[in-house]
Design a protein around this motif. Structure first.
Motif, short mmCIF file in Angstrom:
data_model
loop_
_atom_site.label_atom_id
_atom_site.label_comp_id
_atom_site.label_asym_id
_atom_site.label_seq_id
_atom_site.Cartn_x
_atom_site.Cartn_y
_atom_site.Cartn_z
N PHE A 5 0.86 -1.19 0.00
CA PHE A 5 0.00 0.00 0.00
C PHE A 5 0.89 1.23 0.00
O PHE A 5 1.91 1.26 0.71
N PRO A 6 0.54 2.27 -0.75
CA PRO A 6 -0.61 2.42 -1.64
C PRO A 6 -0.20 2.20 -3.09
O PRO A 6 -0.26 3.12 -3.92
N TYR A 46 -7.21 -4.31 -5.13
CA TYR A 46 -6.23 -3.28 -5.50
C TYR A 46 -6.03 -3.26 -7.02
O TYR A 46 -6.28 -4.25 -7.72
N PHE A 82 -3.76 9.18 0.04
CA PHE A 82 -2.82 8.18 -0.44
C PHE A 82 -1.47 8.81 -0.80
O PHE A 82 -0.42 8.20 -0.57
N TYR A 98 -0.55 4.88 -9.29
CA TYR A 98 -0.89 4.48 -7.93
C TYR A 98 -2.11 5.24 -7.42
O TYR A 98 -3.04 4.64 -6.86
N CYS A 109 -5.77 3.71 -6.40
CA CYS A 109 -6.28 3.82 -5.04
C CYS A 109 -7.61 4.57 -5.00
O CYS A 109 -8.53 4.18 -4.26
N ILE A 152 -9.81 -1.19 -0.24
CA ILE A 152 -8.59 -0.95 0.53
C ILE A 152 -8.93 -0.84 2.02
O ILE A 152 -8.26 -1.43 2.88
#
Length: 301
Positions: free
Chosen positions: A38-39, A66, A175, A197, A201, A208
């Motif tokens: 993560f993330p 994800y 994030f 990313y 997210c 998540i």
């Protein structure tokens, strides 16, 4: 265009209950599965995967919930339990023709890898966990003011509703905060990867949060049951970790050693995103791990 790992082919592989994992596969040789944290998405392994692919079949999925993988609704605690996510990974590897494989995970992926090692010792030949503690140990060592560094763990542990609303309202800031403060060198995540990313997210807030919520409940329960039963990791294990103990007051090597009789624990000087910040060192650690033979804790196949 979403970035990819050059030279790798992409697949959507069904694993369970209508969930498919978006997976990059490259190279040839003995299989190594790499699980992201993560993330991030599978792209965090782009440097390490390309290096390992010269002598191994390298498999890099986006975890359930994800990236471009399936994001089932959180209809119960088991949907995003690490036990469920570990079963996804074993099913994925088998779908690609590998009943036994080496497994490495970073952050959330390391928790999935840890659970896979406990639940599926017949499948996991070698195990690497990067910059994480097992779930139960993490909750036990965090306390007082030092626990503020893990504020997101407590936020996302709350019942459904409020965490999702708060994070969705400012997803890029939330994030992006971790991409900024956890990197020893923020420049190791180039703009196109950072964008990938954040886009991933932003589209996955409920899943998540569900992943983190599971760690505060069912995952800790599973770890507790294994610890009480004396279950241990039976394969060679390598752990690469920042020196969290200096700040939080615990002995990380001792905590890991209680789970892994055949352990090499290495304290590193990079930031959290070590596979992106120091890929050569991570690749070397994985290659070294793969040369270790199972000891008395696991019979030869």
């Amino acid at each position: 265009m979403t970035p990819v790992i050059p030279g790798f082919t992409y697949h959507e592989i069904p694993v369970a209950g209508g969930v498919s994992l978006h997976t990059a596969v490259g190279g040839s040789g003995s299989p190594v599965v790499l699980l992201h944290g993560f993330p991030q998405t599978h792209l965090m392994w782009r440097h390490v995967a390309a290096d390992l692919a010269d002598s191994h079949t390298v498999i890099c999925p986006d975890l359930r919930g994800y990236g471009a993988s399936g994001k089932p609704a959180e209809t119960g605690p088991d949907v995003y339990a690490k036990r469920t996510m570990a079963a996804d990974v074993v099913t994925l590897a088998r779908a690609l023709g590998h009943d036994r494989f080496a497994l490495a995970g970073h952050d959330r992926g390391a928790l999935v890898a840890f659970r896979a090692g406990l639940d599926h010792p017949e499948a996991i030949t070698h195990l690497a966990c990067l910059d994480v503690l097992p779930t139960l140990d993490m909750w036990e060592v965090m306390h007082g003011r030092t626990a503020a560094i893990g504020f997101h763990l407590y936020l996302m542990a709350q019942p459904p509703g409020l965490p999702e609303q708060m994070i969705t309202a400012s997803a890029d800031a939330f994030f992006g905060h971790f991409l900024d403060i956890w990197a020893g060198d923020p420049g190791v995540v180039p703009p196109e990867i950072r964008t990938a990313y954040l886009d991933a997210c932003r589209a996955a807030v409920p899943s998540i949060v569900a992943d983190y919520r599971a760690s505060a409940g069912v995952d800790a329960e599973h770890d507790h049951a294994d610890r009480d039963a004396g279950n241990r990791l039976r394969m060679p294990v390598t752990v690469l970790q920042q020196d969290w103990g200096a700040a939080l007051g615990f002995d990380a090597a001792a905590l890991w050693g209680a789970w892994a009789p055949d352990l090499r624990h290495v304290t590193v000087t990079t930031g959290h995103f070590m596979a992106e910040e120091s890929p050569a060192d991570v690749t070397k650690a994985l290659r070294d791990l793969l040369t270790r033979r199972p000891g008395p804790h696991r019979p030869e196949p």
